[in-house]
Write a protein that holds these residues in place. Structure first.
Motif, PDB file in Angstrom:
ATOM      1  N   SER A 103       0.763  -1.123  -0.041  1.00  0.00           N
ATOM      2  CA  SER A 103      -0.092   0.151   0.105  1.00  0.00           C
ATOM      3  C   SER A 103       0.904   1.316  -0.204  1.00  0.00           C
ATOM      4  O   SER A 103       0.395   2.506   0.036  1.00  0.00           O
ATOM      5  CB  SER A 103      -1.034   0.023   1.306  1.00  0.00           C
ATOM      6  OG  SER A 103      -0.266   0.078   2.337  1.00  0.00           O
ATOM      7  N   SER A 104       2.081   1.063   0.123  1.00  0.00           N
ATOM      8  CA  SER A 104       3.013   2.327   0.027  1.00  0.00           C
ATOM      9  C   SER A 104       2.702   3.058  -1.400  1.00  0.00           C
ATOM     10  O   SER A 104       2.711   2.492  -2.494  1.00  0.00           O
ATOM     11  CB  SER A 104       4.400   2.101   0.389  1.00  0.00           C
ATOM     12  OG  SER A 104       5.347   3.107  -0.074  1.00  0.00           O
ATOM     13  N   TYR A 105       2.690   4.449  -1.214  1.00  0.00           N
ATOM     14  CA  TYR A 105       2.621   5.455  -2.246  1.00  0.00           C
ATOM     15  C   TYR A 105       3.642   4.971  -3.433  1.00  0.00           C
ATOM     16  O   TYR A 105       3.465   5.048  -4.554  1.00  0.00           O
ATOM     17  CB  TYR A 105       2.300   6.677  -1.940  1.00  0.00           C
ATOM     18  CG  TYR A 105       2.023   7.771  -3.051  1.00  0.00           C
ATOM     19  CD1 TYR A 105       0.928   7.671  -3.767  1.00  0.00           C
ATOM     20  CD2 TYR A 105       3.078   8.386  -3.595  1.00  0.00           C
ATOM     21  CE1 TYR A 105       0.816   8.736  -4.844  1.00  0.00           C
ATOM     22  CE2 TYR A 105       3.021   9.172  -4.723  1.00  0.00           C
ATOM     23  CZ  TYR A 105       1.787   9.435  -5.112  1.00  0.00           C
ATOM     24  OH  TYR A 105       1.609  10.119  -6.345  1.00  0.00           O
ATOM     25  N   SER A 106       4.640   4.989  -2.842  1.00  0.00           N
ATOM     26  CA  SER A 106       6.071   5.235  -3.596  1.00  0.00           C
ATOM     27  C   SER A 106       6.247   3.873  -4.341  1.00  0.00           C
ATOM     28  O   SER A 106       6.668   3.751  -5.393  1.00  0.00           O
ATOM     29  CB  SER A 106       7.393   5.220  -2.725  1.00  0.00           C
ATOM     30  OG  SER A 106       7.566   4.392  -1.856  1.00  0.00           O
ATOM     31  N   ILE A 107       5.858   2.501  -3.721  1.00  0.00           N
ATOM     32  CA  ILE A 107       5.806   1.292  -4.354  1.00  0.00           C
ATOM     33  C   ILE A 107       4.741   1.454  -5.681  1.00  0.00           C
ATOM     34  O   ILE A 107       4.864   0.879  -6.711  1.00  0.00           O
ATOM     35  CB  ILE A 107       5.423   0.318  -3.571  1.00  0.00           C
ATOM     36  CG1 ILE A 107       6.450   0.216  -2.419  1.00  0.00           C
ATOM     37  CG2 ILE A 107       5.467  -1.092  -4.138  1.00  0.00           C
ATOM     38  CD1 ILE A 107       7.927  -0.148  -2.967  1.00  0.00           C
ATOM     39  N   LEU A 108       3.553   1.930  -5.337  1.00  0.00           N
ATOM     40  CA  LEU A 108       2.343   1.958  -6.032  1.00  0.00           C
ATOM     41  C   LEU A 108       2.905   3.046  -7.342  1.00  0.00           C
ATOM     42  O   LEU A 108       2.289   2.675  -8.590  1.00  0.00           O
ATOM     43  CB  LEU A 108       1.116   2.606  -5.363  1.00  0.00           C
ATOM     44  CG  LEU A 108       0.502   1.684  -4.471  1.00  0.00           C
ATOM     45  CD1 LEU A 108      -0.817   2.169  -3.698  1.00  0.00           C
ATOM     46  CD2 LEU A 108      -0.125   0.154  -5.089  1.00  0.00           C
ATOM     47  N   LEU A 109       3.592   3.850  -7.105  1.00  0.00           N
ATOM     48  CA  LEU A 109       3.978   4.769  -8.301  1.00  0.00           C
ATOM     49  C   LEU A 109       4.857   4.200  -9.092  1.00  0.00           C
ATOM     50  O   LEU A 109       4.858   4.191 -10.493  1.00  0.00           O
ATOM     51  CB  LEU A 109       4.531   6.115  -7.481  1.00  0.00           C
ATOM     52  CG  LEU A 109       5.101   6.993  -8.612  1.00  0.00           C
ATOM     53  CD1 LEU A 109       4.237   7.715  -9.510  1.00  0.00           C
ATOM     54  CD2 LEU A 109       6.013   8.328  -7.719  1.00  0.00           C
ATOM     55  N   ILE A 110       5.904   3.350  -8.610  1.00  0.00           N
ATOM     56  CA  ILE A 110       6.784   2.665  -9.448  1.00  0.00           C
ATOM     57  C   ILE A 110       5.916   1.278 -10.006  1.00  0.00           C
ATOM     58  O   ILE A 110       6.392   1.354 -11.409  1.00  0.00           O
ATOM     59  CB  ILE A 110       7.924   1.711  -8.287  1.00  0.00           C
ATOM     60  CG1 ILE A 110       8.550   2.676  -7.830  1.00  0.00           C
ATOM     61  CG2 ILE A 110       8.460   0.922  -9.042  1.00  0.00           C
ATOM     62  CD1 ILE A 110       9.746   2.177  -6.585  1.00  0.00           C
ATOM     63  N   GLY A 111       4.883   0.935  -9.473  1.00  0.00           N
ATOM     64  CA  GLY A 111       4.162   0.110 -10.353  1.00  0.00           C
ATOM     65  C   GLY A 111       3.245   0.890 -11.403  1.00  0.00           C
ATOM     66  O   GLY A 111       3.318   0.322 -12.611  1.00  0.00           O
ATOM     67  N   ARG A 112       2.913   1.992 -11.305  1.00  0.00           N
ATOM     68  CA  ARG A 112       2.391   2.544 -12.361  1.00  0.00           C
ATOM     69  C   ARG A 112       3.408   2.943 -13.502  1.00  0.00           C
ATOM     70  O   ARG A 112       3.032   2.981 -14.713  1.00  0.00           O
ATOM     71  CB  ARG A 112       1.689   3.789 -12.022  1.00  0.00           C
ATOM     72  CG  ARG A 112       0.435   3.833 -11.047  1.00  0.00           C
ATOM     73  CD  ARG A 112      -0.672   3.163 -11.885  1.00  0.00           C
ATOM     74  NE  ARG A 112      -1.054   4.100 -12.889  1.00  0.00           N
ATOM     75  CZ  ARG A 112      -1.857   3.672 -14.270  1.00  0.00           C
ATOM     76  NH1 ARG A 112      -2.103   2.455 -14.205  1.00  0.00           N
ATOM     77  NH2 ARG A 112      -2.188   4.542 -15.101  1.00  0.00           N
ATOM     78  N   ILE A 113       4.386   3.239 -13.011  1.00  0.00           N
ATOM     79  CA  ILE A 113       5.541   3.643 -14.140  1.00  0.00           C
ATOM     80  C   ILE A 113       5.740   2.330 -14.846  1.00  0.00           C
ATOM     81  O   ILE A 113       5.912   2.396 -16.217  1.00  0.00           O
ATOM     82  CB  ILE A 113       6.836   4.264 -13.583  1.00  0.00           C
ATOM     83  CG1 ILE A 113       6.618   5.384 -12.672  1.00  0.00           C
ATOM     84  CG2 ILE A 113       7.803   4.197 -14.425  1.00  0.00           C
ATOM     85  CD1 ILE A 113       7.848   6.074 -12.015  1.00  0.00           C
ATOM     86  N   LEU A 114       5.842   1.270 -14.287  1.00  0.00           N
ATOM     87  CA  LEU A 114       6.445  -0.082 -14.874  1.00  0.00           C
ATOM     88  C   LEU A 114       4.963  -0.234 -15.857  1.00  0.00           C
ATOM     89  O   LEU A 114       5.091  -0.920 -16.926  1.00  0.00           O
ATOM     90  CB  LEU A 114       6.451  -1.236 -14.022  1.00  0.00           C
ATOM     91  CG  LEU A 114       7.680  -0.970 -13.157  1.00  0.00           C
ATOM     92  CD1 LEU A 114       7.851  -2.331 -12.073  1.00  0.00           C
ATOM     93  CD2 LEU A 114       8.903  -0.982 -13.839  1.00  0.00           C
ATOM     94  N   GLY A 115       3.807  -0.233 -15.067  1.00  0.00           N
ATOM     95  CA  GLY A 115       2.704  -0.614 -16.206  1.00  0.00           C
ATOM     96  C   GLY A 115       2.517   0.528 -17.335  1.00  0.00           C
ATOM     97  O   GLY A 115       1.823  -0.103 -18.423  1.00  0.00           O
TER      98      GLY A 115
END
Length: 450
Positions: A103-115
């Protein structure tokens, strides 16, 4: 080979069937994994406690990632091979899915970039690999591309329905939570990787290897302004059509809120309309209608639907302060019908644009140029998200935002109609000139209808 014999021998060509099967299986598995996630991305962020503003920023980061890194991955695909990039797609997208368990924002942000990087590969490099194998190595008739792209659109719609039902089953009915669809997507991505590695061949030797990264990335842009600018007009059609398509994707739920529809059923109906559009395209091509004219037809129809939606939204804005629920519901029903017609247009658009890209984009820049054409789409989508953010059908401010966006989309689609007409004329002229040149050179005349 005449047209009649051409259509008869196509189903019996074993090389064509094998190539099509290898491509479609890998592509279907990849898109199925993508469809699994779509309905639950917003819900996942909500479940993690993020505000709508923060969720909008995460969405925008994904589109900006696709915009920026897409140019690089397109260049890498054209230079080092499409099979390699498509294999990397499955790994990158799997990593993006794994980030959703945190649920970490920074991890989710990385996920969106990879997506964002992954979607750039999915919607450009897979097609580029198939076209290269079909035309340049197996030397198959270009007209057969229509069949492949039509099937890709048709079964993509079917997989969207099945994926939506499967995601809802595990996330809602079995109560496994909104992160479940993202975990379920990973096995399908890995299956796609296995199919690519075991059945695809790599022919990177065709690509011109150069040594200046920046120059290589920006070189395809020159093609848009060269010669008769046929690529420029096709690029305008693609960027406009797909830009307004994403406006529709992010808008239909709040616009139909007055009807309180079952979202899963509505989405399934949209996909059925898309499938019907794909079947219509196949039927018309088999009757010798020209793909460039069908592209123009889909643009004209889409422009009309957006115009009607804009007028309906205007009526809703006028009457919402009068607290007239009947009018709002009537206009919402009209919008819903127009959404179905628009999805039918999308079903015709995708195989048409895929075929015409294969005929006009140079092989050495196929993936790079396709990603360049997605840049305006991603920028427009980011702007649309910020403008529409926070609106719904019971909020006059939100409705005015939708009214503005769909009004702007209508004007853009009118521009796309004119661009498609110019492209159609230039493309038809180009095909005639190519056939004359082939005749003079003693080659077989293309079977394409002009």
């Amino acid at each position: 080979m005449d047209k009649k014999s051409h259509s008869l021998t196509e189903p019996h060509n074993i090389h064509y069937k094998n190539l099509q099967r290898c491509y479609l299986i890998a592509f279907y598995l990849a898109t199925f994994a993508d469809w699994l996630q779509g309905p639950y991305l917003y819900k996942l962020y909500k479940d993690y406690g993020y505000t709508d503003d923060t969720i909008a920023h995460l969405y925008i980061s994904g589109f900006l990632s696709s915009c920026i890194f897409g140019l690089l991955v397109g260049h890498l695909a054209d230079r080092f091979g499409r099979k390699m990039l498509c294999s990397c797609f499955t790994i990158i997208y799997s990593l993006a899915c794994l980030t959703k368990v945190n649920s970490s924002y920074s991890i989710l942000l990385i996920g969106r970039i990879l997506g964002g990087i992954s979607t750039s590969i999915l919607f450009t490099t897979f097609e580029a690999w198939y076209v290269n194998e079909h035309i340049n190595f197996l030397k198959l008739p270009v007209e057969w591309l229509n069949s492949t792209f039509s099937k890709a659109t048709l079964y993509n719609g079917v997989s969207a329905i099945v994926a939506g039902l499967m995601a809802q089953l595990f996330a809602d009915y079995l109560d496994f939570g909104s992160v479940t669809p993202f975990i379920l997507a990973i096995p399908f991505l890995l299956l796609s990787l296995i199919v690519i590695q075991s059945t695809w061949k790599e022919h990177a030797g065709l690509v011109q290897h150069q040594h200046h990264l920046v120059k290589d990335i920006f070189s395809p842009v020159k093609l848009l302004l060269e010669s008769d600018r046929i690529l420029l007009f096709l690029g305008v059609v693609q960027t406009v059509f797909e830009s307004v398509m994403y406006t529709f994707v992010f808008s239909w739920t709040p616009i139909l809120a007055d009807l309180q529809p079952p979202l899963g059923l509505i989405f399934s109906l949209f996909m059925v309309a898309l499938i019907c559009g794909s079947k219509t395209y196949s039927s018309l091509v088999n009757q010798r209608y020209q793909p460039q004219n069908l592209l123009t037809f889909s643009c004209v129809t889409a422009a009309i639907t957006f115009c009607v939606i804009t007028l309906s939204l205007t009526t809703m804005v006028v009457h919402i302060q009068d607290h007239d629920p009947n009018t709002n519901k009537s206009m919402s029903i009209i919008c819903f019908v127009m959404f179905l017609v628009y999805e039918w247009c999308v079903g015709m658009y995708y195989p048409a644009i895929g075929y015409l890209r294969s005929r006009t984009v140079p092989e050495e820049y196929r993936a790079t140029l396709s990603n360049w054409l997605r840049v305006p789409m991603n920028i427009f989508t980011c702007i649309s998200i910020t403008l529409k953010h926070g609106g719904d059908s019971e909020d006059v401010t939100g409705l005015k935002k939708f009214q503005f966006i769909f009004g702007l989309s209508t004007l853009l689609m009118i521009g796309a109609v004119f661009a498609s007409i110019v492209f159609s004329r230039k493309y038809s002229k180009k095909i005639v000139c190519d056939e004359v040149a082939e005749l003079k050179a003693g080659k077989r005349i293309s079977t394409e209808t002009v």
